[in-house]
Design an enzyme around this catalytic site. Structure first.
Site, PDB file in Angstrom:
ATOM      1  N   TRP A 389       1.063  12.592   0.363  1.00 15.49           N
ATOM      2  CA  TRP A 389       1.628  12.037   2.145  1.00 15.49           C
ATOM      3  C   TRP A 389       1.880  10.750   1.316  1.00 15.49           C
ATOM      4  O   TRP A 389       2.943   9.534   2.314  1.00 15.49           O
ATOM      5  CB  TRP A 389       0.421  11.953   2.914  1.00 15.49           C
ATOM      6  N   HIS A 390       1.563  10.498   0.657  1.00 17.66           N
ATOM      7  CA  HIS A 390       1.813   8.465   0.185  1.00 17.66           C
ATOM      8  C   HIS A 390       2.557   8.529  -0.850  1.00 17.66           C
ATOM      9  O   HIS A 390       3.654   7.561  -0.411  1.00 17.66           O
ATOM     10  CB  HIS A 390      -0.087   7.827  -0.991  1.00 17.66           C
ATOM     11  N   GLY A 391       3.035   9.738  -1.304  1.00 21.63           N
ATOM     12  CA  GLY A 391       4.693   9.233  -1.899  1.00 21.63           C
ATOM     13  C   GLY A 391       4.740  11.101  -2.707  1.00 21.63           C
ATOM     14  O   GLY A 391       4.240  11.339  -2.481  1.00 21.63           O
ATOM     15  N   PHE A 541       5.688   4.315   3.148  1.00 26.17           N
ATOM     16  CA  PHE A 541       5.046   6.048   3.115  1.00 26.17           C
ATOM     17  C   PHE A 541       4.970   5.896   4.922  1.00 26.17           C
ATOM     18  O   PHE A 541       5.174   7.254   5.328  1.00 26.17           O
ATOM     19  CB  PHE A 541       3.641   5.116   2.929  1.00 26.17           C
TER      20      PHE A 541
END
Length: 541
Positions: A389-391, A541
Protein backbone atom coordinates in the site's frame (compact mmCIF):
# COMPACT_ATOMS: atom_id res chain seq x y z
CA UNK A 1 17.67 33.77 9.89
CA UNK A 2 17.92 29.96 10.24
CA UNK A 3 21.70 29.82 9.97
CA UNK A 4 21.97 26.77 12.25
CA UNK A 5 20.40 24.45 9.67
CA UNK A 6 22.18 26.17 6.78
CA UNK A 7 25.49 25.67 8.52
CA UNK A 8 24.78 21.96 8.71
CA UNK A 9 23.82 21.80 5.02
CA UNK A 10 27.03 23.51 3.97
CA UNK A 11 29.05 21.43 6.43
CA UNK A 12 27.50 18.19 5.17
CA UNK A 13 27.95 19.14 1.52
CA UNK A 14 31.55 20.06 2.21
CA UNK A 15 32.25 16.72 3.89
CA UNK A 16 30.66 14.79 1.04
CA UNK A 17 32.55 16.99 -1.43
CA UNK A 18 35.86 16.20 0.23
CA UNK A 19 35.13 12.50 -0.04
CA UNK A 20 34.01 12.63 -3.64
CA UNK A 21 36.99 14.81 -4.60
CA UNK A 22 35.07 16.01 -7.64
CA UNK A 23 34.88 19.48 -9.15
CA UNK A 24 31.36 20.76 -9.60
CA UNK A 25 29.69 24.12 -9.76
CA UNK A 26 29.22 23.96 -5.97
CA UNK A 27 32.14 21.99 -4.50
CA UNK A 28 35.74 22.49 -5.60
CA UNK A 29 38.41 19.75 -5.39
CA UNK A 30 39.31 20.88 -1.87
CA UNK A 31 35.75 20.55 -0.67
CA UNK A 32 35.22 24.30 -0.42
CA UNK A 33 31.77 25.76 -1.06
CA UNK A 34 31.68 28.05 -4.11
CA UNK A 35 29.56 28.75 -7.17
CA UNK A 36 32.35 27.58 -9.48
CA UNK A 37 35.51 25.64 -8.85
CA UNK A 38 37.46 28.43 -10.51
CA UNK A 39 36.18 30.99 -8.03
CA UNK A 40 37.89 31.79 -4.77
CA UNK A 41 36.40 29.72 -1.94
CA UNK A 42 34.20 31.67 0.42
CA UNK A 43 34.72 31.96 4.16
CA UNK A 44 32.38 30.44 6.76
CA UNK A 45 30.85 33.87 7.46
CA UNK A 46 30.30 34.37 3.73
CA UNK A 47 28.68 30.96 3.57
CA UNK A 48 26.05 32.05 6.08
CA UNK A 49 25.41 35.26 4.16
CA UNK A 50 25.22 33.38 0.88
CA UNK A 51 22.80 30.73 2.16
CA UNK A 52 20.58 33.37 3.77
CA UNK A 53 20.56 35.37 0.54
CA UNK A 54 19.61 32.31 -1.48
CA UNK A 55 16.78 31.58 0.96
CA UNK A 56 15.44 35.15 0.66
CA UNK A 57 15.68 35.08 -3.13
CA UNK A 58 13.85 31.74 -3.26
CA UNK A 59 10.88 33.27 -1.44
CA UNK A 60 10.21 35.58 -4.39
CA UNK A 61 10.81 33.16 -7.24
CA UNK A 62 7.66 32.18 -9.17
CA UNK A 63 6.45 28.69 -8.40
CA UNK A 64 3.31 26.59 -8.94
CA UNK A 65 0.54 27.03 -6.39
CA UNK A 66 0.73 24.07 -4.03
CA UNK A 67 -1.37 23.64 -0.94
CA UNK A 68 1.17 22.57 1.66
CA UNK A 69 -0.04 23.04 5.21
CA UNK A 70 3.20 24.87 5.97
CA UNK A 71 2.82 27.39 3.12
CA UNK A 72 1.41 30.92 2.96
CA UNK A 73 -0.73 29.85 -0.01
CA UNK A 74 -2.62 27.32 2.09
CA UNK A 75 -3.25 29.64 5.01
CA UNK A 76 -4.50 32.35 2.66
CA UNK A 77 -6.82 29.78 1.11
CA UNK A 78 -7.97 28.59 4.54
CA UNK A 79 -8.64 32.15 5.77
CA UNK A 80 -10.95 32.72 2.78
CA UNK A 81 -12.69 29.38 3.45
CA UNK A 82 -13.29 30.28 7.11
CA UNK A 83 -14.65 33.74 6.26
CA UNK A 84 -17.14 32.25 3.82
CA UNK A 85 -17.94 29.28 6.07
CA UNK A 86 -19.10 31.44 8.99
CA UNK A 87 -21.62 33.27 6.81
CA UNK A 88 -23.37 30.27 5.28
CA UNK A 89 -26.09 27.84 6.34
CA UNK A 90 -25.31 24.15 6.84
CA UNK A 91 -26.09 23.24 3.22
CA UNK A 92 -24.21 26.27 1.97
CA UNK A 93 -21.21 25.31 4.11
CA UNK A 94 -21.13 21.83 2.61
CA UNK A 95 -21.35 23.12 -0.96
CA UNK A 96 -18.63 25.68 -0.34
CA UNK A 97 -16.38 23.08 1.33
CA UNK A 98 -16.88 20.74 -1.63
CA UNK A 99 -15.81 23.44 -4.10
CA UNK A 100 -12.89 24.39 -1.85
CA UNK A 101 -11.82 20.75 -1.58
CA UNK A 102 -11.85 20.29 -5.36
CA UNK A 103 -9.87 23.53 -5.74
CA UNK A 104 -7.41 22.35 -3.07
CA UNK A 105 -6.81 19.07 -4.88
CA UNK A 106 -6.78 20.73 -8.29
CA UNK A 107 -3.85 22.87 -7.18
CA UNK A 108 -1.76 19.68 -7.12
CA UNK A 109 -2.96 18.43 -10.51
CA UNK A 110 -6.45 19.26 -11.77
CA UNK A 111 -6.36 16.34 -14.24
CA UNK A 112 -6.66 13.81 -11.42
CA UNK A 113 -9.86 15.34 -10.10
CA UNK A 114 -11.60 13.05 -12.57
CA UNK A 115 -10.39 10.00 -10.62
CA UNK A 116 -11.90 11.27 -7.38
CA UNK A 117 -15.17 12.07 -9.16
CA UNK A 118 -15.28 8.60 -10.76
CA UNK A 119 -14.76 6.91 -7.37
CA UNK A 120 -17.39 9.18 -5.82
CA UNK A 121 -20.03 8.45 -8.47
CA UNK A 122 -19.43 4.69 -8.55
CA UNK A 123 -19.46 4.26 -4.76
CA UNK A 124 -22.47 6.55 -4.29
CA UNK A 125 -24.68 4.52 -6.64
CA UNK A 126 -23.18 1.15 -5.65
CA UNK A 127 -23.96 1.75 -1.96
CA UNK A 128 -27.58 2.73 -2.73
CA UNK A 129 -28.05 -0.33 -4.93
CA UNK A 130 -26.56 -2.59 -2.27
CA UNK A 131 -28.85 -1.17 0.40
CA UNK A 132 -31.97 -1.40 -1.77
CA UNK A 133 -31.41 -4.97 -2.92
CA UNK A 134 -32.42 -8.10 -1.04
CA UNK A 135 -30.72 -10.45 -3.49
CA UNK A 136 -27.26 -11.51 -2.37
CA UNK A 137 -26.08 -11.84 -5.96
CA UNK A 138 -27.03 -8.26 -6.81
CA UNK A 139 -25.45 -6.96 -3.63
CA UNK A 140 -22.20 -8.80 -4.34
CA UNK A 141 -22.24 -7.58 -7.92
CA UNK A 142 -22.45 -3.90 -6.90
CA UNK A 143 -19.79 -4.41 -4.24
CA UNK A 144 -17.55 -6.05 -6.83
CA UNK A 145 -18.07 -3.10 -9.17
CA UNK A 146 -17.04 -0.70 -6.42
CA UNK A 147 -13.97 -2.74 -5.47
CA UNK A 148 -12.85 -3.28 -9.06
CA UNK A 149 -13.22 0.41 -9.89
CA UNK A 150 -11.23 1.63 -6.90
CA UNK A 151 -8.59 -1.08 -6.98
CA UNK A 152 -8.39 -0.80 -10.77
CA UNK A 153 -7.61 2.92 -10.57
CA UNK A 154 -5.09 2.27 -7.81
CA UNK A 155 -3.51 -0.60 -9.73
CA UNK A 156 -3.09 1.28 -12.99
CA UNK A 157 -1.73 4.49 -11.54
CA UNK A 158 0.36 3.08 -8.70
CA UNK A 159 1.36 -0.51 -9.42
CA UNK A 160 1.23 -1.26 -13.14
CA UNK A 161 4.64 0.22 -13.94
CA UNK A 162 6.37 -1.70 -11.15
CA UNK A 163 4.88 -5.11 -11.96
CA UNK A 164 5.27 -4.65 -15.72
CA UNK A 165 8.94 -3.81 -15.27
CA UNK A 166 9.56 -6.73 -12.91
CA UNK A 167 7.80 -9.20 -15.22
CA UNK A 168 9.80 -7.97 -18.21
CA UNK A 169 13.03 -8.39 -16.24
CA UNK A 170 12.02 -11.90 -15.14
CA UNK A 171 11.13 -13.08 -18.65
CA UNK A 172 14.33 -11.60 -20.04
CA UNK A 173 16.37 -13.41 -17.37
CA UNK A 174 14.94 -16.81 -18.33
CA UNK A 175 15.46 -16.10 -22.02
CA UNK A 176 11.91 -15.21 -23.04
CA UNK A 177 11.63 -11.84 -24.82
CA UNK A 178 8.86 -9.76 -23.33
CA UNK A 179 7.78 -6.35 -24.49
CA UNK A 180 5.18 -5.36 -21.94
CA UNK A 181 3.82 -1.85 -22.47
CA UNK A 182 4.92 0.66 -19.85
CA UNK A 183 3.07 3.74 -18.67
CA UNK A 184 4.90 6.81 -17.48
CA UNK A 185 2.13 8.10 -15.25
CA UNK A 186 2.47 10.60 -12.45
CA UNK A 187 1.14 9.15 -9.20
CA UNK A 188 -1.96 11.12 -8.16
CA UNK A 189 -1.53 12.72 -4.75
CA UNK A 190 -3.32 10.87 -1.95
CA UNK A 191 -4.81 8.20 -4.23
CA UNK A 192 -4.30 5.39 -1.69
CA UNK A 193 -6.05 7.36 1.04
CA UNK A 194 -9.27 8.34 -0.70
CA UNK A 195 -9.67 4.98 -2.48
CA UNK A 196 -9.46 3.16 0.86
CA UNK A 197 -11.92 5.63 2.39
CA UNK A 198 -14.50 5.16 -0.36
CA UNK A 199 -14.07 1.38 -0.38
CA UNK A 200 -14.69 1.20 3.37
CA UNK A 201 -17.99 3.03 2.79
CA UNK A 202 -19.39 0.48 0.33
CA UNK A 203 -18.07 -2.45 2.37
CA UNK A 204 -19.74 -1.10 5.52
CA UNK A 205 -23.04 -0.62 3.66
CA UNK A 206 -22.76 -4.18 2.34
CA UNK A 207 -22.15 -5.48 5.86
CA UNK A 208 -25.05 -3.46 7.24
CA UNK A 209 -22.73 -1.42 9.46
CA UNK A 210 -23.56 1.89 7.73
CA UNK A 211 -26.49 3.43 5.87
CA UNK A 212 -26.14 4.65 2.30
CA UNK A 213 -26.73 8.36 1.93
CA UNK A 214 -28.87 9.78 -0.87
CA UNK A 215 -27.27 13.22 -0.70
CA UNK A 216 -24.70 13.02 -3.48
CA UNK A 217 -22.96 16.35 -2.80
CA UNK A 218 -22.62 15.52 0.89
CA UNK A 219 -21.15 12.14 0.05
CA UNK A 220 -18.75 13.85 -2.35
CA UNK A 221 -17.59 16.08 0.53
CA UNK A 222 -17.05 12.98 2.69
CA UNK A 223 -14.77 11.61 -0.02
CA UNK A 224 -12.72 14.76 -0.64
CA UNK A 225 -12.81 16.85 2.57
CA UNK A 226 -9.62 18.85 2.01
CA UNK A 227 -7.96 18.70 5.49
CA UNK A 228 -7.54 14.92 5.25
CA UNK A 229 -7.84 14.34 1.51
CA UNK A 230 -4.24 13.72 0.49
CA UNK A 231 -2.67 12.09 3.57
CA UNK A 232 -5.47 10.98 5.87
CA UNK A 233 -6.50 10.00 8.39
CA UNK A 234 -8.68 7.48 6.56
CA UNK A 235 -12.10 8.21 8.03
CA UNK A 236 -14.93 5.66 8.32
CA UNK A 237 -18.33 6.69 7.01
CA UNK A 238 -20.04 5.68 10.27
CA UNK A 239 -17.94 8.24 12.13
CA UNK A 240 -17.41 11.09 9.67
CA UNK A 241 -20.40 11.09 7.30
CA UNK A 242 -22.89 12.07 10.06
CA UNK A 243 -20.72 15.12 10.75
CA UNK A 244 -21.20 16.12 7.11
CA UNK A 245 -24.93 15.38 6.96
CA UNK A 246 -25.92 17.04 10.25
CA UNK A 247 -25.56 20.72 11.16
CA UNK A 248 -22.37 21.40 13.06
CA UNK A 249 -22.48 23.30 16.33
CA UNK A 250 -19.75 25.67 17.42
CA UNK A 251 -18.12 24.86 20.74
CA UNK A 252 -16.03 27.24 22.80
CA UNK A 253 -13.18 24.70 22.96
CA UNK A 254 -12.90 24.31 19.18
CA UNK A 255 -10.41 27.13 18.75
CA UNK A 256 -8.28 26.10 21.73
CA UNK A 257 -8.08 22.44 20.70
CA UNK A 258 -7.59 23.36 17.04
CA UNK A 259 -4.75 25.75 17.91
CA UNK A 260 -3.03 23.03 19.90
CA UNK A 261 -3.17 20.61 16.97
CA UNK A 262 -1.94 23.21 14.48
CA UNK A 263 0.93 24.44 16.66
CA UNK A 264 2.15 20.93 17.50
CA UNK A 265 1.70 19.85 13.88
CA UNK A 266 3.69 22.76 12.46
CA UNK A 267 6.46 22.16 15.00
CA UNK A 268 6.62 18.47 14.09
CA UNK A 269 6.62 19.13 10.36
CA UNK A 270 8.70 22.28 9.96
CA UNK A 271 11.12 22.05 12.87
CA UNK A 272 11.54 18.32 13.35
CA UNK A 273 10.79 16.66 10.01
CA UNK A 274 12.20 19.21 7.57
CA UNK A 275 15.38 19.75 9.59
CA UNK A 276 15.86 15.99 9.87
CA UNK A 277 15.41 15.78 6.08
CA UNK A 278 18.71 17.67 5.70
CA UNK A 279 20.56 14.86 7.49
CA UNK A 280 18.59 12.05 5.85
CA UNK A 281 18.96 13.30 2.29
CA UNK A 282 22.67 13.94 2.77
CA UNK A 283 23.43 10.46 4.11
CA UNK A 284 21.13 8.41 1.86
CA UNK A 285 22.35 10.28 -1.24
CA UNK A 286 26.00 9.50 -0.43
CA UNK A 287 27.46 6.23 -1.79
CA UNK A 288 27.79 3.73 1.03
CA UNK A 289 31.47 3.30 0.18
CA UNK A 290 31.99 6.85 1.48
CA UNK A 291 30.01 6.41 4.71
CA UNK A 292 30.77 4.95 8.11
CA UNK A 293 28.44 2.74 10.11
CA UNK A 294 27.87 5.50 12.65
CA UNK A 295 26.80 7.89 9.90
CA UNK A 296 24.38 5.28 8.53
CA UNK A 297 22.93 4.67 11.98
CA UNK A 298 22.49 8.38 12.61
CA UNK A 299 20.85 8.71 9.20
CA UNK A 300 18.33 6.00 10.11
CA UNK A 301 17.62 7.68 13.47
CA UNK A 302 17.09 10.97 11.67
CA UNK A 303 14.65 9.37 9.23
CA UNK A 304 12.72 7.83 12.13
CA UNK A 305 12.11 11.32 13.50
CA UNK A 306 11.60 12.81 10.04
CA UNK A 307 8.83 10.45 9.00
CA UNK A 308 7.15 10.66 12.39
CA UNK A 309 7.28 14.46 12.50
CA UNK A 310 6.18 14.68 8.89
CA UNK A 311 3.23 12.30 8.96
CA UNK A 312 1.97 12.92 12.49
CA UNK A 313 2.47 16.64 11.90
CA UNK A 314 0.20 16.50 8.86
CA UNK A 315 -2.42 14.53 10.77
CA UNK A 316 -2.27 16.97 13.67
CA UNK A 317 -2.67 20.04 11.43
CA UNK A 318 -5.54 18.31 9.63
CA UNK A 319 -7.23 17.70 12.99
CA UNK A 320 -6.73 21.35 13.95
CA UNK A 321 -8.14 22.97 10.83
CA UNK A 322 -11.01 20.47 10.76
CA UNK A 323 -11.74 21.35 14.39
CA UNK A 324 -11.93 25.04 13.47
CA UNK A 325 -14.56 24.06 10.90
CA UNK A 326 -16.54 22.05 13.45
CA UNK A 327 -15.36 18.55 12.41
CA UNK A 328 -13.67 15.91 14.56
CA UNK A 329 -11.06 13.80 12.78
CA UNK A 330 -9.76 10.65 14.41
CA UNK A 331 -6.42 10.61 16.22
CA UNK A 332 -3.87 8.95 13.96
CA UNK A 333 -0.83 8.77 16.27
CA UNK A 334 -0.31 8.09 19.98
CA UNK A 335 3.40 8.39 20.91
CA UNK A 336 4.45 5.42 18.73
CA UNK A 337 8.12 5.43 19.73
CA UNK A 338 7.17 4.47 23.28
CA UNK A 339 5.75 1.15 22.08
CA UNK A 340 6.85 -2.07 23.79
CA UNK A 341 5.83 -4.52 21.06
CA UNK A 342 4.89 -4.59 17.35
CA UNK A 343 1.17 -4.86 18.11
CA UNK A 344 1.51 -1.92 20.51
CA UNK A 345 3.28 0.05 17.76
CA UNK A 346 0.49 -0.54 15.26
CA UNK A 347 -2.06 0.62 17.82
CA UNK A 348 -0.14 3.91 17.97
CA UNK A 349 1.17 4.47 14.42
CA UNK A 350 -1.06 5.39 11.46
CA UNK A 351 -4.02 4.12 13.41
CA UNK A 352 -6.53 4.78 10.62
CA UNK A 353 -4.62 2.49 8.23
CA UNK A 354 -3.78 -0.23 10.76
CA UNK A 355 -7.41 -0.41 11.89
CA UNK A 356 -8.52 -0.45 8.22
CA UNK A 357 -6.20 -3.39 7.47
CA UNK A 358 -7.43 -5.17 10.59
CA UNK A 359 -11.15 -4.74 9.86
CA UNK A 360 -11.16 -5.21 6.07
CA UNK A 361 -8.29 -7.63 5.53
CA UNK A 362 -6.95 -9.41 8.63
CA UNK A 363 -10.31 -10.33 10.19
CA UNK A 364 -11.94 -11.39 6.86
CA UNK A 365 -8.90 -13.63 6.24
CA UNK A 366 -9.71 -15.35 9.54
CA UNK A 367 -7.84 -13.20 12.05
CA UNK A 368 -6.55 -15.26 14.96
CA UNK A 369 -9.15 -17.96 14.40
CA UNK A 370 -8.18 -21.36 13.02
CA UNK A 371 -4.97 -21.99 14.91
CA UNK A 372 -1.59 -20.31 15.25
CA UNK A 373 -0.30 -21.10 11.75
CA UNK A 374 -3.35 -19.56 10.13
CA UNK A 375 -2.88 -16.55 12.40
CA UNK A 376 0.76 -16.19 11.28
CA UNK A 377 -0.31 -16.48 7.64
CA UNK A 378 -2.97 -13.82 8.08
CA UNK A 379 -0.54 -11.47 9.83
CA UNK A 380 2.06 -11.88 7.08
CA UNK A 381 -0.44 -11.35 4.27
CA UNK A 382 -1.90 -8.28 5.97
CA UNK A 383 1.48 -6.65 6.55
CA UNK A 384 2.78 -7.54 3.08
CA UNK A 385 -0.23 -5.81 1.55
CA UNK A 386 0.26 -2.98 4.02
CA UNK A 387 3.80 -2.57 2.76
CA UNK A 388 2.61 -2.65 -0.84
CA UNK A 389 0.00 0.00 0.00
CA UNK A 390 2.84 2.38 0.81
CA UNK A 391 4.60 1.97 -2.50
CA UNK A 392 5.33 -0.20 -5.51
CA UNK A 393 8.84 -1.37 -4.73
CA UNK A 394 10.74 -4.27 -3.21
CA UNK A 395 11.88 -2.16 -0.27
CA UNK A 396 8.26 -1.50 0.72
CA UNK A 397 7.39 -5.18 0.34
CA UNK A 398 10.40 -6.06 2.49
CA UNK A 399 9.28 -3.47 5.06
CA UNK A 400 5.84 -5.12 5.23
CA UNK A 401 7.40 -8.58 5.48
CA UNK A 402 9.68 -7.40 8.29
CA UNK A 403 6.79 -6.01 10.33
CA UNK A 404 4.74 -9.14 9.70
CA UNK A 405 7.65 -11.27 10.94
CA UNK A 406 7.95 -9.07 14.04
CA UNK A 407 4.25 -9.50 14.82
CA UNK A 408 4.57 -13.28 14.49
CA UNK A 409 7.78 -13.48 16.54
CA UNK A 410 6.43 -11.37 19.39
CA UNK A 411 3.20 -13.36 19.38
CA UNK A 412 5.14 -16.56 20.08
CA UNK A 413 6.63 -15.13 23.30
CA UNK A 414 3.63 -13.02 24.28
CA UNK A 415 2.34 -15.37 27.00
CA UNK A 416 5.70 -15.70 28.75
CA UNK A 417 6.29 -11.93 28.60
CA UNK A 418 2.86 -11.27 30.15
CA UNK A 419 3.43 -13.75 33.00
CA UNK A 420 6.88 -12.30 33.70
CA UNK A 421 5.57 -8.72 33.89
CA UNK A 422 2.76 -9.74 36.28
CA UNK A 423 5.19 -11.35 38.73
CA UNK A 424 7.79 -8.54 38.74
CA UNK A 425 8.14 -5.68 41.21
CA UNK A 426 7.32 -2.09 40.24
CA UNK A 427 10.94 -1.04 39.85
CA UNK A 428 11.84 -4.14 37.87
CA UNK A 429 8.72 -3.72 35.70
CA UNK A 430 9.82 -0.16 34.88
CA UNK A 431 13.28 -1.39 33.94
CA UNK A 432 11.79 -4.10 31.72
CA UNK A 433 9.49 -1.56 30.05
CA UNK A 434 12.43 0.75 29.30
CA UNK A 435 14.36 -2.16 27.77
CA UNK A 436 11.34 -3.22 25.72
CA UNK A 437 10.83 0.34 24.47
CA UNK A 438 14.48 0.77 23.47
CA UNK A 439 14.51 -2.60 21.72
CA UNK A 440 11.27 -1.90 19.90
CA UNK A 441 12.48 1.53 18.77
CA UNK A 442 15.58 -0.01 17.20
CA UNK A 443 13.53 -2.73 15.50
CA UNK A 444 11.29 0.01 14.10
CA UNK A 445 14.42 1.81 12.87
CA UNK A 446 15.53 -1.31 10.99
CA UNK A 447 12.15 -1.19 9.29
CA UNK A 448 12.66 2.50 8.48
CA UNK A 449 15.94 1.65 6.77
CA UNK A 450 14.00 -0.69 4.47
CA UNK A 451 11.36 2.00 3.98
CA UNK A 452 13.78 4.83 3.09
CA UNK A 453 16.50 3.03 1.15
CA UNK A 454 16.59 3.35 -2.63
CA UNK A 455 17.31 -0.35 -3.10
CA UNK A 456 17.88 -3.57 -1.19
CA UNK A 457 21.58 -3.27 -2.07
CA UNK A 458 21.75 -0.01 -0.15
CA UNK A 459 19.96 -1.70 2.77
CA UNK A 460 22.52 -4.54 2.98
CA UNK A 461 25.47 -2.19 2.58
CA UNK A 462 24.24 0.12 5.34
CA UNK A 463 23.45 -2.77 7.70
CA UNK A 464 26.93 -4.15 7.09
CA UNK A 465 28.52 -0.80 7.92
CA UNK A 466 26.38 -0.37 11.05
CA UNK A 467 27.53 -3.79 12.26
CA UNK A 468 31.24 -3.28 11.56
CA UNK A 469 32.28 0.37 11.25
CA UNK A 470 31.63 2.74 14.14
CA UNK A 471 34.15 5.38 13.20
CA UNK A 472 33.18 8.82 14.50
CA UNK A 473 33.15 11.63 11.93
CA UNK A 474 32.25 15.35 11.96
CA UNK A 475 29.12 14.55 9.92
CA UNK A 476 27.95 11.99 12.49
CA UNK A 477 28.62 14.34 15.42
CA UNK A 478 26.85 17.26 13.73
CA UNK A 479 23.90 15.02 12.92
CA UNK A 480 23.57 13.77 16.50
CA UNK A 481 23.63 17.38 17.72
CA UNK A 482 20.86 18.32 15.29
CA UNK A 483 18.71 15.33 16.30
CA UNK A 484 19.08 16.23 19.97
CA UNK A 485 18.32 19.90 19.35
CA UNK A 486 15.30 19.51 17.06
CA UNK A 487 13.76 16.14 17.94
CA UNK A 488 14.83 15.89 21.58
CA UNK A 489 12.27 18.38 22.99
CA UNK A 490 9.45 16.61 21.14
CA UNK A 491 10.42 13.26 22.64
CA UNK A 492 10.63 14.78 26.13
CA UNK A 493 7.15 16.28 25.65
CA UNK A 494 5.73 12.96 24.44
CA UNK A 495 7.36 11.15 27.35
CA UNK A 496 5.40 13.49 29.62
CA UNK A 497 2.18 12.68 27.72
CA UNK A 498 2.96 8.97 27.88
CA UNK A 499 3.55 9.15 31.64
CA UNK A 500 0.31 11.08 32.23
CA UNK A 501 -1.69 8.96 29.74
CA UNK A 502 -3.35 12.04 28.27
CA UNK A 503 -2.92 13.26 24.68
CA UNK A 504 -4.61 16.57 25.46
CA UNK A 505 -2.69 17.45 28.59
CA UNK A 506 -1.19 20.66 27.19
CA UNK A 507 -4.53 22.34 26.26
CA UNK A 508 -5.86 21.48 29.72
CA UNK A 509 -3.07 22.98 31.84
CA UNK A 510 -2.77 26.59 33.03
CA UNK A 511 -2.84 29.13 30.22
CA UNK A 512 0.53 30.61 31.23
CA UNK A 513 2.29 27.26 30.85
CA UNK A 514 0.45 26.64 27.60
CA UNK A 515 1.42 30.09 26.31
CA UNK A 516 5.07 29.42 27.16
CA UNK A 517 4.96 26.16 25.16
CA UNK A 518 3.37 27.89 22.17
CA UNK A 519 5.89 30.71 22.48
CA UNK A 520 8.72 28.19 22.27
CA UNK A 521 7.14 26.68 19.12
CA UNK A 522 6.80 30.13 17.53
CA UNK A 523 10.38 31.08 18.30
CA UNK A 524 11.62 27.84 16.77
CA UNK A 525 9.46 28.44 13.70
CA UNK A 526 10.87 31.96 13.38
CA UNK A 527 14.57 31.26 13.91
CA UNK A 528 15.16 27.65 12.93
CA UNK A 529 13.34 27.21 9.66
CA UNK A 530 14.84 24.46 7.49
CA UNK A 531 16.88 25.56 4.47
CA UNK A 532 14.57 23.67 2.09
CA UNK A 533 10.79 23.28 2.27
CA UNK A 534 9.82 19.63 1.78
CA UNK A 535 6.53 18.14 0.73
CA UNK A 536 4.88 15.76 3.16
CA UNK A 537 6.34 12.27 2.72
CA UNK A 538 2.99 10.50 2.65
CA UNK A 539 1.76 12.59 -0.29
CA UNK A 540 3.47 10.01 -2.51
CA UNK A 541 1.26 7.23 -1.15
Amino acid sequence: MPTFSYAFVIHAVTIVGKRCQTSTSIIDPNGEFAFDSALKPVSLEQRFRLSDSLFLISLFLPRPLTMLFNSFAFWTFFAIVVLLYRRLSHRGQNRMLLVASYFFYGCWDWRFLSLIIISTIVDYFAAIRIQNSDKIGHRKGWLTLSMCTNLGILGVFKYYGFFAGELSSFFTTIGIPALLPTLNIVLPVGISFYTFQTMSYTIDVYRGEAKATRYFLDFALYVCFFPQLVAGPIERSSRFLPQVLNPRTHHADNFRIGLYHVMIGLFKKVIVADNMAVIVNTIFATPTSQLTGLECLVGVYAFAFQIYGDFSGYSSIAQGIAKWLGFDLMTNFRMPYFSVSPSDFWQRWHISLSSWLRDYLYIPLGGNRGGKWNTYRNLMLTMLLGGLWHGAGWTFIAWGFFHGALLCAYRIFEKSRTESSEQSTRGYALFIRICQTVLMFHLICIGWLLFRAESMTQVWNMLGLIATNWQSTPLAISSVAMIAFFAGPLMVYELWLEYRKNLYLLPEIHWLTRSAAYGYCLLMLLFFLPPIQNEFIYFQF
